[in-house]
Design a protein around this motif. Structure first.
Motif: not given
Lengths: 188, 163
Positions: A131-140, A149-158, A172-176
């Motif tokens: 139940s806590t598996l984030i199946y598509s976490n590869l995408l994050c 690689m284009v100079q942006m540190a981001v946080d990505v999560r489902f 959800r994508m957040k620019f760090i």
């Protein structure tokens, strides 16, 4: 049956659609086999999630080059433009879907990608003990690695996942911060 | 517009290749790095390919009529299946009409990332394991039991032997 590349729009649509369906199934099925293997190898979902993120990251740092070569998109002016490129060009190109970009934070540094459908989860059902598996976490991981690689540190999560009963899949994508180029590793 | 079309047509293939590479890396990294582990890793990759091949052929042949005979089945693998998976057909099919088929791909896609040259030939098997499994899995669901091996003579040509 070998198709040449000089075709009209109509026949491209025909050939393209059928080969897209089948090739995305290859990716989907292979991804499923990978997740299955990871679940066998690791004791808990958290570990699997981490592995998927790591592998996604490895893919992302190389995928970005592939993407830039194919799309000839120039440097994005701001995070909003980045969001549009991710949703309308990148996702479309690689996964054949166009998520919508919504829920911008007031500061403009955070947004959501809403996926009505997620090709990775075709034919997939999560068993109860995952139940806590984030199946598509590869995408994050992919998104994180590519943007780094284009100079942006981001946080990505489902934040929503149809596999876990939600109506849509929401990333959800957040620019760090902006990553300075050519600094020695480990200074930050 | 033409560039965009071309870009999109190959992009999903590129994505699969990246995933395949990570898959290979994972299988090899998660085992102890000893010589003896190589065989087991190849088997793991091959088995994963097998399951994917089974699933894929099921989708692909949903609305297809049954095959007349074994050769018909092999032709399907060489044309439709290969095109579905590798975006091209097999270049050459040979058989001894006694159950051995040799499929030749002169530009095997999954090897295109690997540089040509003798020193890389030793790495080729792990790039081929999953694909051998794909073929074996596809054949299995079509009612054909097989052993699928692959050989690389000059990169990136491969010969698949179905016994």
């Amino acid at each position: 049956m070998s198709r040449q590349s000089n075709r009209t729009t109509d026949s491209k649509k025909m050939v393209g659609d059928s080969s897209r369906i089948n090739n995305s199934e290859l990716f989907t099925l292979t991804y499923g086999a990978l997740v299955t293997q990871l679940c066998k190898d690791y004791e808990n979902d958290e570990e699997v999630n981490k592995q998927l993120d790591k592998m996604g990251y490895n893919i992302g740092v190389r995928l970005i080059e592939d993407f830039l070569a194919r799309s000839s998109i120039g440097r994005c002016q701001d995070f909003r433009e980045t969001a549009d490129v991710i949703a309308k060009v990148a996702f479309k190109m690689y996964l054949g879907i166009t998520p919508s970009v919504t829920n911008w934070s007031p500061a403009g540094d955070e947004f959501s990608l809403i996926l009505e459908s997620n090709p990775l989860v075709d034919f997939v059902e999560l068993p109860d003990n995952h139940s806590t598996l984030i199946y598509s976490n590869l995408l994050c991981g992919i998104l994180r690695g590519a943007l780094e690689m284009v100079q942006m540190a981001v946080d990505v999560r489902f934040v929503q996942d149809t596999l876990r009963g939600d109506n849509v899949t929401e990333i959800r994508m957040k620019f760090i911060k902006r990553i300075e180029e050519n600094l020695p590793a480990g200074d930050e | 517009i033409w560039t965009t079309v071309f870009g999109r047509r190959m992009a999903d293939e590129a994505l699969f290749q990246f995933l395949h590479y990570e898959l290979m890396q994972y299988i090899y990294k998660s085992a102890d790095s000893k010589e003896t582990e190589n065989g087991r890793n190849i088997t793991k990759l091959e088995n994963m390919g097998f399951r994917v091949g089974q699933g894929l052929i099921e989708r692909l042949t949903k609305d297809t009529a049954r095959f007349k005979d074994e050769l018909d089945t092999m032709k399907f693998i060489c044309k439709d299946f290969w095109t579905c998976v590798f975006k091209k057909q097999i270049d050459n099919l040979r058989t001894n009409h006694q159950g051995i088929y040799v499929l030749q791909d002169n530009k095997f896609r999954l090897l295109s990332q690997l540089s040509a040259g003798k020193q890389y030939l030793e790495h080729a098997p792990k790039y081929l394991a999953f694909s051998c499994g794909l073929v074996r899995g596809a054949l299995s669901n079509l009612g054909v039991k097989s052993i699928v091996t692959a050989e690389v003579s000059v990169m990136p040509t491969i010969l698949l032997q179905k016994i």
